[in-house]
Design a protein around this motif. Structure first.
Motif, mmCIF file in Angstrom:
data_model
loop_
_atom_site.group_PDB
_atom_site.id
_atom_site.type_symbol
_atom_site.label_atom_id
_atom_site.label_comp_id
_atom_site.label_asym_id
_atom_site.label_seq_id
_atom_site.Cartn_x
_atom_site.Cartn_y
_atom_site.Cartn_z
ATOM 1 N N VAL A 42 0.528 12.247 -1.732
ATOM 2 C CA VAL A 42 -0.146 11.060 -2.274
ATOM 3 C C VAL A 42 0.642 9.777 -2.022
ATOM 4 O O VAL A 42 0.132 8.685 -2.302
ATOM 5 C CB VAL A 42 -0.456 11.215 -3.784
ATOM 6 N N LYS A 43 1.845 9.867 -1.501
ATOM 7 C CA LYS A 43 2.660 8.679 -1.227
ATOM 8 C C LYS A 43 1.913 7.656 -0.374
ATOM 9 O O LYS A 43 1.974 6.455 -0.670
ATOM 10 C CB LYS A 43 3.979 9.062 -0.571
ATOM 11 N N PRO A 44 1.182 8.073 0.673
ATOM 12 C CA PRO A 44 0.436 7.079 1.467
ATOM 13 C C PRO A 44 -0.549 6.257 0.634
ATOM 14 O O PRO A 44 -0.827 5.106 0.965
ATOM 15 C CB PRO A 44 -0.283 7.912 2.523
ATOM 16 N N TRP A 45 -1.080 6.818 -0.426
ATOM 17 C CA TRP A 45 -1.990 6.072 -1.285
ATOM 18 C C TRP A 45 -1.266 4.882 -1.914
ATOM 19 O O TRP A 45 -1.810 3.777 -1.993
ATOM 20 C CB TRP A 45 -2.551 6.950 -2.397
ATOM 21 N N PHE A 46 -0.041 5.110 -2.390
ATOM 22 C CA PHE A 46 0.736 4.035 -3.005
ATOM 23 C C PHE A 46 1.190 3.022 -1.965
ATOM 24 O O PHE A 46 1.205 1.820 -2.239
ATOM 25 C CB PHE A 46 1.927 4.616 -3.779
ATOM 26 N N GLU A 48 -0.419 2.252 0.768
ATOM 27 C CA GLU A 48 -1.595 1.459 1.117
ATOM 28 C C GLU A 48 -1.906 0.429 0.034
ATOM 29 O O GLU A 48 -2.142 -0.745 0.337
ATOM 30 C CB GLU A 48 -2.793 2.378 1.326
ATOM 31 N N SER A 49 -1.891 0.853 -1.220
ATOM 32 C CA SER A 49 -2.207 -0.095 -2.296
ATOM 33 C C SER A 49 -1.159 -1.203 -2.357
ATOM 34 O O SER A 49 -1.502 -2.362 -2.590
ATOM 35 C CB SER A 49 -2.362 0.622 -3.641
ATOM 36 N N ALA A 50 0.116 -0.891 -2.115
ATOM 37 C CA ALA A 50 1.173 -1.903 -2.119
ATOM 38 C C ALA A 50 0.955 -2.921 -1.003
ATOM 39 O O ALA A 50 1.169 -4.122 -1.194
ATOM 40 C CB ALA A 50 2.542 -1.246 -1.980
ATOM 41 N N ALA A 51 0.521 -2.448 0.158
ATOM 42 C CA ALA A 51 0.263 -3.359 1.281
ATOM 43 C C ALA A 51 -0.852 -4.345 0.917
ATOM 44 O O ALA A 51 -0.765 -5.537 1.259
ATOM 45 C CB ALA A 51 -0.101 -2.573 2.533
ATOM 46 N N PHE A 52 -1.879 -3.885 0.216
ATOM 47 C CA PHE A 52 -2.961 -4.782 -0.184
ATOM 48 C C PHE A 52 -2.510 -5.763 -1.264
ATOM 49 O O PHE A 52 -2.956 -6.907 -1.290
ATOM 50 C CB PHE A 52 -4.188 -3.996 -0.635
ATOM 51 N N VAL A 53 -1.612 -5.335 -2.152
ATOM 52 C CA VAL A 53 -1.049 -6.254 -3.147
ATOM 53 C C VAL A 53 -0.278 -7.350 -2.419
ATOM 54 O O VAL A 53 -0.442 -8.541 -2.708
ATOM 55 C CB VAL A 53 -0.140 -5.513 -4.151
ATOM 56 N N ASP A 54 0.569 -6.949 -1.466
ATOM 57 C CA ASP A 54 1.365 -7.920 -0.712
ATOM 58 C C ASP A 54 0.481 -8.908 0.044
ATOM 59 O O ASP A 54 0.823 -10.087 0.161
ATOM 60 C CB ASP A 54 2.297 -7.213 0.267
ATOM 61 N N TYR A 65 -6.922 1.687 -4.790
ATOM 62 C CA TYR A 65 -6.402 2.197 -6.051
ATOM 63 C C TYR A 65 -7.362 3.158 -6.730
ATOM 64 O O TYR A 65 -6.926 4.023 -7.493
ATOM 65 C CB TYR A 65 -6.014 1.049 -7.005
ATOM 66 N N ASP A 66 -8.650 3.042 -6.449
ATOM 67 C CA ASP A 66 -9.627 3.966 -7.036
ATOM 68 C C ASP A 66 -9.254 5.415 -6.746
ATOM 69 O O ASP A 66 -9.453 6.295 -7.584
ATOM 70 C CB ASP A 66 -11.037 3.683 -6.516
ATOM 71 N N ILE A 88 4.220 2.218 -6.962
ATOM 72 C CA ILE A 88 5.451 2.916 -6.581
ATOM 73 C C ILE A 88 5.845 2.414 -5.205
ATOM 74 O O ILE A 88 5.054 2.459 -4.261
ATOM 75 C CB ILE A 88 5.264 4.447 -6.563
ATOM 76 N N ARG A 89 7.078 1.930 -5.127
ATOM 77 C CA ARG A 89 7.662 1.460 -3.860
ATOM 78 C C ARG A 89 9.043 2.090 -3.762
ATOM 79 O O ARG A 89 9.948 1.718 -4.512
ATOM 80 C CB ARG A 89 7.787 -0.053 -3.839
#
Length: 105
Positions: A42-46, A48-54, A65-66, A88-89
């Motif tokens: 599941v790490k790729p999910w975090f 990906e979501s971090a990249a969109f936050v950035d 995030y869904d 998570i980063r």
């Protein structure tokens, strides 16, 4: 939350990682994330979501995030929480949580 409290990231009841609280800036908590077996899936999910936050792409973040929200759970030292937002980063985690579902905006 007291410093040193241990939270867990869960998938279908199985622990994917531990988070040890080492800071807080209400309403957010911060901590050291220690992955367990299964987190790599599941790490790729975090990531990906971090990249969109950035990128400040809020709609893409919500879609990404869904998947996290639908498949994972977060447990405090007292037990599972009803709702959470977790980033998570690497070995760092920041999250907010509620015993009640977040209000829809």
């Amino acid at each position: 939350m007291p410093i040193g409290d241990r939270w867990q990231l869960l998938r279908e009841g199985a622990p994917l990682g531990d988070i040890v609280v080492d800071g807080a800036d209400f309403p957010w908590l911060d901590g050291r994330f220690v992955p367990r077996a299964g987190f790599a899936e599941v790490k790729p999910w975090f990531d990906e979501s971090a990249a969109f936050v950035d990128a400040e792409d809020h709609e893409a973040f919500e879609r990404a995030y869904d998947r996290i929200d639908g498949a994972l759970a977060l447990a405090s030292p007292s037990g599972p929480v009803a709702e959470f937002l977790l980033h998570i980063r690497g070995d760092r985690a920041s999250w907010r949580w509620s015993d009640e579902p977040f209000d829809e905006v």
